[in-house]
Design a protein around this motif. Structure first.
Motif, mmCIF file in Angstrom:
data_model
loop_
_atom_site.group_PDB
_atom_site.id
_atom_site.type_symbol
_atom_site.label_atom_id
_atom_site.label_comp_id
_atom_site.label_asym_id
_atom_site.label_seq_id
_atom_site.Cartn_x
_atom_site.Cartn_y
_atom_site.Cartn_z
ATOM 1 N N ARG A 21 -22.342 -13.882 -0.436
ATOM 2 C CA ARG A 21 -22.207 -15.184 -1.092
ATOM 3 C C ARG A 21 -21.187 -16.051 -0.362
ATOM 4 O O ARG A 21 -21.366 -17.263 -0.255
ATOM 5 N N ASP A 44 -19.821 -17.946 -7.872
ATOM 6 C CA ASP A 44 -19.770 -16.819 -8.805
ATOM 7 C C ASP A 44 -19.497 -15.498 -8.076
ATOM 8 O O ASP A 44 -20.245 -14.539 -8.194
ATOM 9 N N GLU A 45 -18.408 -15.479 -7.327
ATOM 10 C CA GLU A 45 -17.995 -14.284 -6.577
ATOM 11 C C GLU A 45 -16.620 -13.834 -7.045
ATOM 12 O O GLU A 45 -15.732 -14.666 -7.236
ATOM 13 N N GLU A 99 -23.260 -6.051 -4.693
ATOM 14 C CA GLU A 99 -24.404 -6.777 -5.245
ATOM 15 C C GLU A 99 -25.705 -6.284 -4.614
ATOM 16 O O GLU A 99 -25.796 -6.112 -3.406
ATOM 17 N N SER A 129 -30.505 -9.154 -6.580
ATOM 18 C CA SER A 129 -29.601 -10.107 -7.221
ATOM 19 C C SER A 129 -29.198 -11.208 -6.248
ATOM 20 O O SER A 129 -29.194 -12.393 -6.600
ATOM 21 N N ARG A 177 -32.041 -13.662 -5.721
ATOM 22 C CA ARG A 177 -32.170 -14.582 -6.870
ATOM 23 C C ARG A 177 -31.105 -15.674 -6.799
ATOM 24 O O ARG A 177 -31.376 -16.846 -7.051
ATOM 25 N N TRP A 178 -29.884 -15.291 -6.433
ATOM 26 C CA TRP A 178 -28.789 -16.256 -6.311
ATOM 27 C C TRP A 178 -29.113 -17.285 -5.234
ATOM 28 O O TRP A 178 -28.937 -18.487 -5.442
ATOM 29 N N ARG A 209 -31.757 -19.752 -6.492
ATOM 30 C CA ARG A 209 -31.199 -20.742 -7.436
ATOM 31 C C ARG A 209 -30.336 -21.767 -6.712
ATOM 32 O O ARG A 209 -30.223 -22.911 -7.120
ATOM 33 N N ARG A 210 -29.719 -21.353 -5.642
ATOM 34 C CA ARG A 210 -28.792 -22.207 -4.896
ATOM 35 C C ARG A 210 -29.511 -23.204 -3.981
ATOM 36 O O ARG A 210 -29.001 -24.288 -3.714
#
Length: 114
Positions: free
Chosen positions: A42, A69-70, A85, A89, A92-93, A96-97
């Motif tokens: 991330r 969100d880290e 992670e 997951s 998906r992040w 969304r980003r």
């Protein structure tokens, strides 16, 4: 067989520096913990502005990046633990980003006249 338990005192975070390839954390006992940024996907995919936007959590025992969100703990860094992670997951992040990044990259850039 006797096993002696060693109590480890985890130092507090003092400063955090994130470069293009390294996360460096200065802690209260004078050490600097430097790990590859690749350990934290991330952070790899964050902008430099997002990387610089961190705050301390857990009374200085961890670092939190709100926008991405880290959360990273000093204990984990000292133990040499990269992000736990899952790939699912993380994917998906990233999905969304993507819309927010496209919107940001298509926004007009302000330039000063000089």
């Amino acid at each position: 067989m006797n096993i002696s338990a060693i109590e480890m005192v985890v130092p507090d975070v003092e400063t955090v520096t994130v470069t293009a390839d390294t996360l460096s954390v200065n802690v209260s006992d004078g050490r600097t913990i430097a790990v590859p940024l690749a350990w934290f996907p991330r952070l790899v995919h964050a902008t430099q502005r997002e990387r610089n936007n961190w705050r301390l959590i857990g009374r200085g025992q961890g670092i939190h990046w709100e926008v991405i969100d880290e959360d990273i703990s000093v204990e984990g860094l000292l133990a040499g633990k990269p992000s736990g992670e899952s790939q699912a997951s993380f994917k998906r992040w990233l999905k969304r980003r993507a819309p927010a990044l496209r919107k940001r990259s298509s926004a007009p850039t302000l330039r000063s006249r000089g």
